[in-house]
Scaffold this motif. Sequence first.
Motif, PDB file in Angstrom:
ATOM      1  N   THR A 110       0.819  -1.217   0.000  1.00 14.95           N
ATOM      2  CA  THR A 110       0.000   0.000   0.000  1.00 14.95           C
ATOM      3  C   THR A 110       0.854   1.269   0.000  1.00 14.95           C
ATOM      4  OG1 THR A 110      -0.165  -0.017   2.415  1.00 14.95           O
ATOM      5  CG2 THR A 110      -1.932  -1.113   1.174  1.00 14.95           C
ATOM      6  N   LEU A 111       2.143   1.125   0.232  1.00 15.08           N
ATOM      7  CA  LEU A 111       3.052   2.268   0.240  1.00 15.08           C
ATOM      8  C   LEU A 111       3.275   2.758  -1.192  1.00 15.08           C
ATOM      9  CD1 LEU A 111       4.826   4.010   2.111  1.00 15.08           C
ATOM     10  CD2 LEU A 111       6.673   2.370   1.730  1.00 15.08           C
ATOM     11  N   LYS A 112       3.221   4.064  -1.361  1.00 14.85           N
ATOM     12  CA  LYS A 112       3.400   4.657  -2.685  1.00 14.85           C
ATOM     13  C   LYS A 112       4.495   5.720  -2.615  1.00 14.85           C
ATOM     14  CE  LYS A 112      -0.980   3.420  -4.502  1.00 14.85           C
ATOM     15  NZ  LYS A 112      -0.781   2.057  -4.158  1.00 14.85           N
ATOM     16  N   ILE A 113       5.089   5.999  -3.780  1.00 14.90           N
ATOM     17  CA  ILE A 113       6.174   6.977  -3.865  1.00 14.90           C
ATOM     18  C   ILE A 113       5.918   7.934  -5.028  1.00 14.90           C
ATOM     19  CG2 ILE A 113       7.557   5.297  -5.170  1.00 14.90           C
ATOM     20  CD1 ILE A 113       9.108   7.990  -2.948  1.00 14.90           C
ATOM     21  N   ALA A 114       6.145   9.223  -4.755  1.00 16.12           N
ATOM     22  CA  ALA A 114       6.053  10.252  -5.789  1.00 16.12           C
ATOM     23  C   ALA A 114       7.374  11.023  -5.829  1.00 16.12           C
ATOM     24  CB  ALA A 114       4.911  11.218  -5.493  1.00 16.12           C
ATOM     25  N   ILE A 115       7.826  11.297  -7.031  1.00 10.85           N
ATOM     26  CA  ILE A 115       8.988  12.178  -7.221  1.00 10.85           C
ATOM     27  C   ILE A 115       8.467  13.440  -7.890  1.00 10.85           C
ATOM     28  CG2 ILE A 115      11.162  12.560  -8.439  1.00 10.85           C
ATOM     29  CD1 ILE A 115      11.719   9.583  -8.289  1.00 10.85           C
ATOM     30  N   MET A 116       8.662  14.556  -7.205  1.00 10.75           N
ATOM     31  CA  MET A 116       8.247  15.849  -7.750  1.00 10.75           C
ATOM     32  C   MET A 116       9.490  16.631  -8.167  1.00 10.75           C
ATOM     33  SD  MET A 116       5.021  15.640  -7.693  1.00 10.75           S
ATOM     34  CE  MET A 116       4.720  17.297  -8.298  1.00 10.75           C
ATOM     35  N   LEU A 117       9.479  17.106  -9.390  1.00 14.61           N
ATOM     36  CA  LEU A 117      10.581  17.906  -9.915  1.00 14.61           C
ATOM     37  C   LEU A 117      10.224  19.386  -9.766  1.00 14.61           C
ATOM     38  CD1 LEU A 117      10.541  15.092 -11.498  1.00 14.61           C
ATOM     39  CD2 LEU A 117      12.062  16.240 -13.064  1.00 14.61           C
TER      40      LEU A 117
ATOM     41  N   LEU B  86      17.898   8.858 -12.969  1.00 16.87           N
ATOM     42  CA  LEU B  86      16.696   9.645 -12.669  1.00 16.87           C
ATOM     43  C   LEU B  86      15.525   9.187 -13.525  1.00 16.87           C
ATOM     44  CD1 LEU B  86      15.196  11.904 -11.229  1.00 16.87           C
ATOM     45  CD2 LEU B  86      16.135  13.511 -12.918  1.00 16.87           C
ATOM     46  N   GLN B  87      15.753   8.979 -14.810  1.00 17.48           N
ATOM     47  CA  GLN B  87      14.656   8.548 -15.689  1.00 17.48           C
ATOM     48  C   GLN B  87      14.121   7.174 -15.288  1.00 17.48           C
ATOM     49  OE1 GLN B  87      12.889  10.447 -17.729  1.00 17.48           O
ATOM     50  NE2 GLN B  87      14.264  12.002 -16.896  1.00 17.48           N
ATOM     51  N   GLN B  88      15.009   6.270 -14.874  1.00 18.70           N
ATOM     52  CA  GLN B  88      14.560   4.944 -14.412  1.00 18.70           C
ATOM     53  C   GLN B  88      13.704   5.078 -13.160  1.00 18.70           C
ATOM     54  OE1 GLN B  88      18.306   2.872 -14.046  1.00 18.70           O
ATOM     55  NE2 GLN B  88      18.040   1.849 -16.021  1.00 18.70           N
ATOM     56  N   LEU B  89      14.129   5.933 -12.230  1.00 21.20           N
ATOM     57  CA  LEU B  89      13.341   6.143 -11.014  1.00 21.20           C
ATOM     58  C   LEU B  89      11.972   6.727 -11.344  1.00 21.20           C
ATOM     59  CD1 LEU B  89      15.960   7.473  -8.437  1.00 21.20           C
ATOM     60  CD2 LEU B  89      14.661   5.334  -8.301  1.00 21.20           C
ATOM     61  N   ILE B  90      11.965   7.749 -12.188  1.00 19.90           N
ATOM     62  CA  ILE B  90      10.705   8.404 -12.551  1.00 19.90           C
ATOM     63  C   ILE B  90       9.754   7.400 -13.200  1.00 19.90           C
ATOM     64  CG2 ILE B  90       9.692  10.073 -14.169  1.00 19.90           C
ATOM     65  CD1 ILE B  90      12.028  11.964 -13.414  1.00 19.90           C
ATOM     66  N   SER B  91      10.286   6.524 -14.022  1.00 21.36           N
ATOM     67  CA  SER B  91       9.417   5.547 -14.694  1.00 21.36           C
ATOM     68  C   SER B  91       8.955   4.439 -13.744  1.00 21.36           C
ATOM     69  CB  SER B  91      10.119   4.951 -15.918  1.00 21.36           C
ATOM     70  OG  SER B  91      11.202   4.150 -15.531  1.00 21.36           O
ATOM     71  N   SER B  92       9.604   4.299 -12.595  1.00 26.15           N
ATOM     72  CA  SER B  92       9.262   3.234 -11.644  1.00 26.15           C
ATOM     73  C   SER B  92       8.322   3.676 -10.528  1.00 26.15           C
ATOM     74  CB  SER B  92      10.536   2.680 -10.999  1.00 26.15           C
ATOM     75  OG  SER B  92      11.401   2.159 -11.972  1.00 26.15           O
ATOM     76  N   VAL B  93       8.256   4.965 -10.241  1.00 28.78           N
ATOM     77  CA  VAL B  93       7.466   5.435  -9.105  1.00 28.78           C
ATOM     78  C   VAL B  93       5.980   5.480  -9.456  1.00 28.78           C
ATOM     79  CG1 VAL B  93       9.401   6.731  -8.121  1.00 28.78           C
ATOM     80  CG2 VAL B  93       7.795   7.901  -9.651  1.00 28.78           C
ATOM     81  N   ASP B  94       5.168   5.668  -8.421  1.00 32.87           N
ATOM     82  CA  ASP B  94       3.717   5.693  -8.607  1.00 32.87           C
ATOM     83  C   ASP B  94       3.225   6.992  -9.236  1.00 32.87           C
ATOM     84  OD1 ASP B  94       2.918   3.116  -7.234  1.00 32.87           O
ATOM     85  OD2 ASP B  94       4.116   4.089  -5.678  1.00 32.87           O
ATOM     86  N   PHE B  95       3.957   8.073  -9.020  1.00 28.72           N
ATOM     87  CA  PHE B  95       3.562   9.360  -9.578  1.00 28.72           C
ATOM     88  C   PHE B  95       4.787  10.249  -9.697  1.00 28.72           C
ATOM     89  CE2 PHE B  95       2.157  13.772  -9.255  1.00 28.72           C
ATOM     90  CZ  PHE B  95       1.176  13.809 -10.236  1.00 28.72           C
TER      91      PHE B  95
END
Length: 185
Positions: free
Chosen positions: A66-73, A90-99
Amino acid sequence: MSGYRSYELSVFKDKDPKVTVIKKALTQAIRQRAEDGVDWVITGPQLGVEQWASEIVLDLKKTLPTLKIAIMLPFSQFGDQWNDDNKNTLQQLISSVDFSDQVSDQSYHSPQQLKNYQNFMLTHTDEALFVYDPENEGKPEYEFKAAKSYAQEHPYPVNLIDFDQLQETANEYFEQENQRKYEDS
């Protein structure tokens, strides 16, 4: 979730023992918050603590689905000046996160964009967790001071993992590693 940039900690390789210790401390802190009901971790894209936190949450999701992660630029084209390895990470992380999204749709052109980003992060989170030691200032100082100021007028806990806590985590980790090696021999 924010903290030191990797270069501020003299970390230039992922296999640096400092990364292991910081990730262990972050894992403990994030796991505890998830067990206490936190369902979203929101962080930025910076090299160092912010990206390590994203990696940790992505790993924790295996046991805490149920844990989610968002990366905000803070702005568009963030990180474009980085070397290819860092851009790819960075692109790999962005494509892997929930938002993921950017606060400003324009590329960097004004310090106001960073202030707007700070304000966004404060008003879209319920608490702050920093890997930061006020006695050892660095880039996180600005976010930390903004969070402390915000907390004076809002119910907003500001939590730190400081160098003393990291040292405790390091001592525990290396003690466990030595015990494991002893038991394996």
